[in-house]
Design a protein around this motif. Sequence first.
Motif, PDB file in Angstrom:
ATOM      1  N   GLY A 215     -64.262 -24.220 -29.642  1.00  0.00           N
ATOM      2  CA  GLY A 215     -63.997 -22.896 -29.105  1.00  0.00           C
ATOM      3  C   GLY A 215     -62.541 -22.488 -29.149  1.00  0.00           C
ATOM      4  O   GLY A 215     -62.146 -21.528 -28.474  1.00  0.00           O
ATOM      5  N   HIS A 216     -61.723 -23.192 -29.942  1.00  0.00           N
ATOM      6  CA  HIS A 216     -60.282 -22.910 -29.975  1.00  0.00           C
ATOM      7  C   HIS A 216     -59.828 -22.329 -31.304  1.00  0.00           C
ATOM      8  O   HIS A 216     -58.636 -22.375 -31.640  1.00  0.00           O
ATOM      9  N   PHE A 217     -60.750 -21.775 -32.090  1.00  0.00           N
ATOM     10  CA  PHE A 217     -60.371 -21.244 -33.398  1.00  0.00           C
ATOM     11  C   PHE A 217     -59.356 -20.118 -33.258  1.00  0.00           C
ATOM     12  O   PHE A 217     -58.382 -20.043 -34.017  1.00  0.00           O
ATOM     13  N   GLY A 218     -59.558 -19.239 -32.302  1.00  0.00           N
ATOM     14  CA  GLY A 218     -58.627 -18.139 -32.105  1.00  0.00           C
ATOM     15  C   GLY A 218     -57.224 -18.617 -31.791  1.00  0.00           C
ATOM     16  O   GLY A 218     -56.243 -18.088 -32.310  1.00  0.00           O
ATOM     17  N   LYS A 219     -57.113 -19.644 -30.948  1.00  0.00           N
ATOM     18  CA  LYS A 219     -55.795 -20.198 -30.609  1.00  0.00           C
ATOM     19  C   LYS A 219     -55.134 -20.797 -31.831  1.00  0.00           C
ATOM     20  O   LYS A 219     -53.932 -20.603 -32.068  1.00  0.00           O
ATOM     21  N   LEU A 220     -55.922 -21.537 -32.635  1.00  0.00           N
ATOM     22  CA  LEU A 220     -55.349 -22.154 -33.834  1.00  0.00           C
ATOM     23  C   LEU A 220     -54.860 -21.085 -34.802  1.00  0.00           C
ATOM     24  O   LEU A 220     -53.759 -21.208 -35.367  1.00  0.00           O
ATOM     25  N   VAL A 221     -55.659 -20.040 -35.014  1.00  0.00           N
ATOM     26  CA  VAL A 221     -55.266 -18.973 -35.929  1.00  0.00           C
ATOM     27  C   VAL A 221     -53.986 -18.307 -35.446  1.00  0.00           C
ATOM     28  O   VAL A 221     -53.073 -18.008 -36.227  1.00  0.00           O
ATOM     29  N   THR A 222     -53.887 -18.083 -34.136  1.00  0.00           N
ATOM     30  CA  THR A 222     -52.685 -17.462 -33.575  1.00  0.00           C
ATOM     31  C   THR A 222     -51.458 -18.337 -33.812  1.00  0.00           C
ATOM     32  O   THR A 222     -50.371 -17.842 -34.139  1.00  0.00           O
ATOM     33  N   GLU A 223     -51.618 -19.644 -33.667  1.00  0.00           N
ATOM     34  CA  GLU A 223     -50.487 -20.555 -33.783  1.00  0.00           C
ATOM     35  C   GLU A 223     -50.097 -20.835 -35.235  1.00  0.00           C
ATOM     36  O   GLU A 223     -48.908 -21.008 -35.532  1.00  0.00           O
ATOM     37  N   ALA A 239     -61.433  -6.910 -42.755  1.00  0.00           N
ATOM     38  CA  ALA A 239     -61.381  -7.320 -41.346  1.00  0.00           C
ATOM     39  C   ALA A 239     -59.994  -7.863 -41.025  1.00  0.00           C
ATOM     40  O   ALA A 239     -59.258  -8.318 -41.896  1.00  0.00           O
ATOM     41  N   ASP A 240     -59.675  -7.824 -39.720  1.00  0.00           N
ATOM     42  CA  ASP A 240     -58.423  -8.422 -39.264  1.00  0.00           C
ATOM     43  C   ASP A 240     -58.723  -9.736 -38.552  1.00  0.00           C
ATOM     44  O   ASP A 240     -59.851 -10.237 -38.574  1.00  0.00           O
ATOM     45  N   ARG A 241     -57.702 -10.263 -37.891  1.00  0.00           N
ATOM     46  CA  ARG A 241     -57.830 -11.579 -37.272  1.00  0.00           C
ATOM     47  C   ARG A 241     -58.904 -11.617 -36.188  1.00  0.00           C
ATOM     48  O   ARG A 241     -59.678 -12.578 -36.105  1.00  0.00           O
ATOM     49  N   ASP A 242     -58.996 -10.577 -35.378  1.00  0.00           N
ATOM     50  CA  ASP A 242     -59.949 -10.601 -34.263  1.00  0.00           C
ATOM     51  C   ASP A 242     -61.393 -10.695 -34.762  1.00  0.00           C
ATOM     52  O   ASP A 242     -62.204 -11.457 -34.222  1.00  0.00           O
ATOM     53  N   ILE A 243     -61.714  -9.919 -35.777  1.00  0.00           N
ATOM     54  CA  ILE A 243     -63.077  -9.959 -36.319  1.00  0.00           C
ATOM     55  C   ILE A 243     -63.344 -11.305 -36.981  1.00  0.00           C
ATOM     56  O   ILE A 243     -64.446 -11.858 -36.897  1.00  0.00           O
ATOM     57  N   LEU A 244     -62.322 -11.860 -37.619  1.00  0.00           N
ATOM     58  CA  LEU A 244     -62.437 -13.170 -38.250  1.00  0.00           C
ATOM     59  C   LEU A 244     -62.782 -14.233 -37.204  1.00  0.00           C
ATOM     60  O   LEU A 244     -63.683 -15.058 -37.391  1.00  0.00           O
ATOM     61  N   VAL A 245     -62.081 -14.195 -36.091  1.00  0.00           N
ATOM     62  CA  VAL A 245     -62.321 -15.163 -35.019  1.00  0.00           C
ATOM     63  C   VAL A 245     -63.709 -14.976 -34.424  1.00  0.00           C
ATOM     64  O   VAL A 245     -64.439 -15.951 -34.182  1.00  0.00           O
ATOM     65  N   PRO A 320     -69.041 -10.975 -43.687  1.00  0.00           N
ATOM     66  CA  PRO A 320     -67.709 -11.569 -43.564  1.00  0.00           C
ATOM     67  C   PRO A 320     -67.607 -12.503 -42.376  1.00  0.00           C
ATOM     68  O   PRO A 320     -66.900 -12.247 -41.418  1.00  0.00           O
ATOM     69  N   VAL A 321     -68.392 -13.576 -42.427  1.00  0.00           N
ATOM     70  CA  VAL A 321     -68.335 -14.579 -41.359  1.00  0.00           C
ATOM     71  C   VAL A 321     -68.059 -15.914 -41.982  1.00  0.00           C
ATOM     72  O   VAL A 321     -68.184 -16.109 -43.177  1.00  0.00           O
ATOM     73  N   MET A 322     -67.736 -16.893 -41.121  1.00  0.00           N
ATOM     74  CA  MET A 322     -67.366 -18.203 -41.626  1.00  0.00           C
ATOM     75  C   MET A 322     -68.637 -19.007 -41.852  1.00  0.00           C
ATOM     76  O   MET A 322     -68.614 -20.130 -42.145  1.00  0.00           O
TER      77      MET A 322
END
Length: 322
Positions: A215-223, A239-245, A320-322
Amino acid sequence: MIRDWAEAARLEDARLTRAAQAGEVAALGVLLERHRAGMRAVALSILGPGADADDVMQDAALTALRRIGDVRDPQAVGAWLRMIVRNAGRTVLRRSALLQPVDELQLPSDDADPARWLEQNALRDWIWEALEELSPALRMPLVLRHFTAQVTSYEQIAKACGVPVGTVRSRLSQGRVKLAAALAATADAAHSDTEQRVRASRVEARETLDAAECGHFGKLVTERWSPDVALLRGRDRIADRDILVRGMHSDIEDGVRQRLVNAVAGRSLTIWEMDILNPADHPEHCPPSVAWLMSLDAAGRALQLRLFHPRPVQAIEVLPVM
């Protein structure tokens, strides 16, 4: 007299091969010129005149560059070069016979793992230094064609890059010419350690997948990724980062997992090839594999991401999902 000439030719081949294995670009160029007529005769005998024969000759030159260190009998390098052309030509014929794009370009060796090309070839750092001299538009098709495991056909490269197949052919041809010039220009330059970069990229890929599962993908992407990171489809930003996360979190919640199978890493381009593991109760949730194509900024952070499915499931619209 003929016997003496043939022996002298074999000895010269051996000298040039050893020099090429030591990293002398001029020696490899001379070798290819010495055997060009024989190599082209093989290509024409299999494919006839035309674009396919020209492509096979160009691919053979790059294969020779990557694998010159594998030659065990330097005096027989001519036969080795003709074998490369023969195998590549037969691959083209098999693709034509199936009347469908090939998923993988088979190399003239039992060892077709792209990671081993980079780790075992003494010229790997030099090749990547030269690749970095190319424009992004030329670099991406070359790397996909020659260093990935599943995104190698012209049709797949065209879809991944968002350009027509004819443009892929043109860019590959231009890229090979410019790569040859870049190799000559960078022969004496300091080359970064590609093997170390690939190892680090594998670690980063696994850490990224682990972070997503926790559940930390957003944090990793931010860092670790650029704040301006964008998800592209072809050349279009979708898409931007938020949609990616959110897309990654949604897949994780649905039980989808990914497993790294190959990493390709340059200073400006990283590719992670993944198997997708779908939940047992929904085996067609996602296509069976995905390639993360990441263009990097000057700091080495992901700036643009393309997600390409080499083998999409026909019944599913690729989102556009992982």
